[in-house]
Motif scaffolding. Sequence first.
Motif, PDB file in Angstrom:
ATOM      1  N   ILE A 147      -5.207   5.460 -62.622  1.00 21.87           N
ATOM      2  CA  ILE A 147      -6.660   5.616 -62.623  1.00 21.87           C
ATOM      3  C   ILE A 147      -7.344   4.263 -62.517  1.00 21.87           C
ATOM      4  CG2 ILE A 147      -8.641   6.326 -64.034  1.00 21.87           C
ATOM      5  CD1 ILE A 147      -6.909   8.594 -65.135  1.00 21.87           C
ATOM      6  N   ALA A 148      -6.832   3.283 -63.263  1.00 23.66           N
ATOM      7  CA  ALA A 148      -7.479   1.976 -63.326  1.00 23.66           C
ATOM      8  C   ALA A 148      -7.490   1.263 -61.982  1.00 23.66           C
ATOM      9  CB  ALA A 148      -6.809   1.107 -64.383  1.00 23.66           C
ATOM     10  N   ILE A 149      -6.435   1.437 -61.171  1.00 24.07           N
ATOM     11  CA  ILE A 149      -6.370   0.712 -59.899  1.00 24.07           C
ATOM     12  C   ILE A 149      -6.914   1.530 -58.733  1.00 24.07           C
ATOM     13  CG2 ILE A 149      -4.350  -0.560 -60.699  1.00 24.07           C
ATOM     14  CD1 ILE A 149      -2.685   1.124 -58.724  1.00 24.07           C
ATOM     15  N   SER A 150      -7.382   2.744 -59.005  1.00 29.11           N
ATOM     16  CA  SER A 150      -7.839   3.624 -57.936  1.00 29.11           C
ATOM     17  C   SER A 150      -9.292   3.359 -57.556  1.00 29.11           C
ATOM     18  CB  SER A 150      -7.692   5.089 -58.351  1.00 29.11           C
ATOM     19  OG  SER A 150      -6.332   5.431 -58.501  1.00 29.11           O
ATOM     20  N   HIS A 151      -9.562   3.526 -56.274  1.00 27.95           N
ATOM     21  CA  HIS A 151     -10.946   3.482 -55.805  1.00 27.95           C
ATOM     22  C   HIS A 151     -11.649   4.814 -56.081  1.00 27.95           C
ATOM     23  CE1 HIS A 151      -8.774   0.552 -53.153  1.00 27.95           C
ATOM     24  NE2 HIS A 151      -9.770  -0.196 -53.568  1.00 27.95           N
ATOM     25  N   ALA A 152     -10.856   5.888 -56.158  1.00 33.54           N
ATOM     26  CA  ALA A 152     -11.427   7.211 -56.409  1.00 33.54           C
ATOM     27  C   ALA A 152     -10.469   8.028 -57.264  1.00 33.54           C
ATOM     28  CB  ALA A 152     -11.704   7.937 -55.098  1.00 33.54           C
ATOM     29  N   LEU A 153     -11.050   8.889 -58.082  1.00 37.17           N
ATOM     30  CA  LEU A 153     -10.283   9.797 -58.937  1.00 37.17           C
ATOM     31  C   LEU A 153     -10.787  11.209 -58.699  1.00 37.17           C
ATOM     32  CD1 LEU A 153      -8.372  10.492 -61.333  1.00 37.17           C
ATOM     33  CD2 LEU A 153     -10.309   9.990 -62.858  1.00 37.17           C
ATOM     34  N   VAL A 154      -9.861  12.099 -58.332  1.00 36.87           N
ATOM     35  CA  VAL A 154     -10.179  13.521 -58.182  1.00 36.87           C
ATOM     36  C   VAL A 154      -9.540  14.255 -59.351  1.00 36.87           C
ATOM     37  CG1 VAL A 154      -9.999  15.563 -56.715  1.00 36.87           C
ATOM     38  CG2 VAL A 154     -10.199  13.288 -55.663  1.00 36.87           C
ATOM     39  N   ILE A 155     -10.357  14.897 -60.164  1.00 35.93           N
ATOM     40  CA  ILE A 155      -9.855  15.628 -61.328  1.00 35.93           C
ATOM     41  C   ILE A 155      -9.886  17.123 -61.017  1.00 35.93           C
ATOM     42  CG2 ILE A 155     -10.164  16.114 -63.781  1.00 35.93           C
ATOM     43  CD1 ILE A 155     -11.686  13.456 -63.998  1.00 35.93           C
ATOM     44  N   ILE A 156      -8.717  17.750 -61.113  1.00 37.05           N
ATOM     45  CA  ILE A 156      -8.593  19.177 -60.848  1.00 37.05           C
ATOM     46  C   ILE A 156      -8.635  19.927 -62.174  1.00 37.05           C
ATOM     47  CG2 ILE A 156      -7.275  20.945 -59.620  1.00 37.05           C
ATOM     48  CD1 ILE A 156      -7.987  18.549 -57.875  1.00 37.05           C
ATOM     49  N   LEU A 157      -9.456  20.962 -62.226  1.00 40.47           N
ATOM     50  CA  LEU A 157      -9.492  21.804 -63.425  1.00 40.47           C
ATOM     51  C   LEU A 157      -9.732  23.247 -63.033  1.00 40.47           C
ATOM     52  CD1 LEU A 157     -12.900  21.781 -65.260  1.00 40.47           C
ATOM     53  CD2 LEU A 157     -12.618  20.521 -63.146  1.00 40.47           C
ATOM     54  N   ARG A 158      -9.337  24.140 -63.899  1.00 42.56           N
ATOM     55  CA  ARG A 158      -9.638  25.554 -63.747  1.00 42.56           C
ATOM     56  C   ARG A 158     -10.767  25.916 -64.707  1.00 42.56           C
ATOM     57  NH1 ARG A 158      -3.526  26.904 -65.153  1.00 42.56           N
ATOM     58  NH2 ARG A 158      -4.208  25.377 -66.682  1.00 42.56           N
ATOM     59  N   PRO A 159     -11.459  27.007 -64.456  1.00 46.93           N
ATOM     60  CA  PRO A 159     -12.490  27.449 -65.404  1.00 46.93           C
ATOM     61  C   PRO A 159     -11.834  28.092 -66.626  1.00 46.93           C
ATOM     62  CG  PRO A 159     -12.389  28.959 -63.545  1.00 46.93           C
ATOM     63  CD  PRO A 159     -11.454  27.834 -63.228  1.00 46.93           C
ATOM     64  N   ASP A 160     -11.161  27.269 -67.389  1.00 45.93           N
ATOM     65  CA  ASP A 160     -10.349  27.687 -68.521  1.00 45.93           C
ATOM     66  C   ASP A 160     -10.704  26.771 -69.690  1.00 45.93           C
ATOM     67  OD1 ASP A 160      -7.442  28.861 -69.470  1.00 45.93           O
ATOM     68  OD2 ASP A 160      -7.659  26.747 -70.019  1.00 45.93           O
ATOM     69  N   SER A 161     -10.806  27.330 -70.883  1.00 48.89           N
ATOM     70  CA  SER A 161     -11.293  26.557 -72.026  1.00 48.89           C
ATOM     71  C   SER A 161     -10.430  25.333 -72.317  1.00 48.89           C
ATOM     72  CB  SER A 161     -11.353  27.449 -73.271  1.00 48.89           C
ATOM     73  OG  SER A 161     -12.328  28.460 -73.106  1.00 48.89           O
ATOM     74  N   GLN A 162      -9.105  25.451 -72.187  1.00 47.40           N
ATOM     75  CA  GLN A 162      -8.241  24.295 -72.443  1.00 47.40           C
ATOM     76  C   GLN A 162      -8.432  23.218 -71.369  1.00 47.40           C
ATOM     77  OE1 GLN A 162      -4.123  25.198 -73.929  1.00 47.40           O
ATOM     78  NE2 GLN A 162      -4.700  27.305 -73.423  1.00 47.40           N
ATOM     79  N   ASP A 163      -8.549  23.644 -70.114  1.00 46.43           N
ATOM     80  CA  ASP A 163      -8.804  22.686 -69.037  1.00 46.43           C
ATOM     81  C   ASP A 163     -10.145  21.988 -69.237  1.00 46.43           C
ATOM     82  OD1 ASP A 163      -6.465  23.540 -67.906  1.00 46.43           O
ATOM     83  OD2 ASP A 163      -7.308  23.944 -65.935  1.00 46.43           O
ATOM     84  N   ILE A 164     -11.133  22.757 -69.610  1.00 46.03           N
ATOM     85  CA  ILE A 164     -12.484  22.211 -69.773  1.00 46.03           C
ATOM     86  C   ILE A 164     -12.509  21.135 -70.850  1.00 46.03           C
ATOM     87  CG2 ILE A 164     -14.824  22.793 -70.562  1.00 46.03           C
ATOM     88  CD1 ILE A 164     -14.405  25.548 -69.144  1.00 46.03           C
ATOM     89  N   GLN A 165     -11.849  21.405 -71.962  1.00 48.05           N
ATOM     90  CA  GLN A 165     -11.833  20.423 -73.050  1.00 48.05           C
ATOM     91  C   GLN A 165     -11.046  19.178 -72.651  1.00 48.05           C
ATOM     92  OE1 GLN A 165      -9.528  21.105 -76.832  1.00 48.05           O
ATOM     93  NE2 GLN A 165     -11.591  21.090 -77.723  1.00 48.05           N
ATOM     94  N   GLY A 166      -9.880  19.370 -72.031  1.00 41.41           N
ATOM     95  CA  GLY A 166      -9.058  18.236 -71.618  1.00 41.41           C
ATOM     96  C   GLY A 166      -9.728  17.392 -70.556  1.00 41.41           C
ATOM     97  N   THR A 167     -10.444  18.031 -69.652  1.00 35.31           N
ATOM     98  CA  THR A 167     -11.143  17.299 -68.602  1.00 35.31           C
ATOM     99  C   THR A 167     -12.212  16.396 -69.186  1.00 35.31           C
ATOM    100  OG1 THR A 167     -10.690  19.018 -66.960  1.00 35.31           O
ATOM    101  CG2 THR A 167     -12.551  17.542 -66.512  1.00 35.31           C
TER     102      THR A 167
END
Length: 252
Positions: A147-167
């Motif tokens: 993440i630190a060396i990236s020019h861009a970060l794409v975060i994938i998540l589902r509409p799921d409570s665990q994903d939402i909190q972790g994201t």
Amino acid sequence: MSRIISIHSFRGGTGKSNTTANLAALMAKRGLSVGVVDTDIASPGIHVLFGLAEEKLEHSLNDYLWGRCDIQQAAYDVTDRLQGKLTGRVFLIPSSIQPGDIARILREGYDVGLLNDGFLDLIDFLDLDALLIDTHPGLNDETLLSIAISHALVIILRPDSQDIQGTSVTVDVARRLEVEQMLLVVNKTPVVFDPEELKTRFENMYECPVAAVLPHSDEMMVLASNGVFVLHYPDHPITQKLEQVTEVLLNQ
């Protein structure tokens, strides 16, 4: 200038590797030279999407990390294995699927700093326009470095409570690391959900742009990782949405 793009999710099963493969293929369709590194060393699998058989792997990312080879020796040109007319090239650096290699990584770890050097060497040696990093889910040293060396970060998540909190945790960490560009992709969305409502909800929640809301797809389930979705279904609504994500990533 070459772009380093990390594709990440806080939890497994979000479709992160599929998204990485699809974005790489769409960039290659535009004539770009694209590298894909599977840094999900504990549970590798993106090589399956690119049709690279396990027995064909003479070297892997593991070998580079253990000093057995240069990282470019672990790079495989998989362009001709892909269905579709690609005017660019796709190079895959897979992780080992051998149980002994996975166990050794989990037991001994590796020098995370080597990854940074390897990424830069790949860009120079292969003259890459973009390097996509398929990360390990969650947050660990490797993920933070990517993440630190990236020019861009794409975060994938589902509409799921665990994903939402972790994201939420991932977004906060990425902001602390001052990532230049951060996008969310909501994946595997049930058809009963309103995509625009979800987009607005998550943009307000994370104060971060949602590049696409992708519906659950029976076609993708049937394909079952036997190929790259956007090349098998070039006119599918998911392909069109991923084209939009590609456009945003390349034109920042």
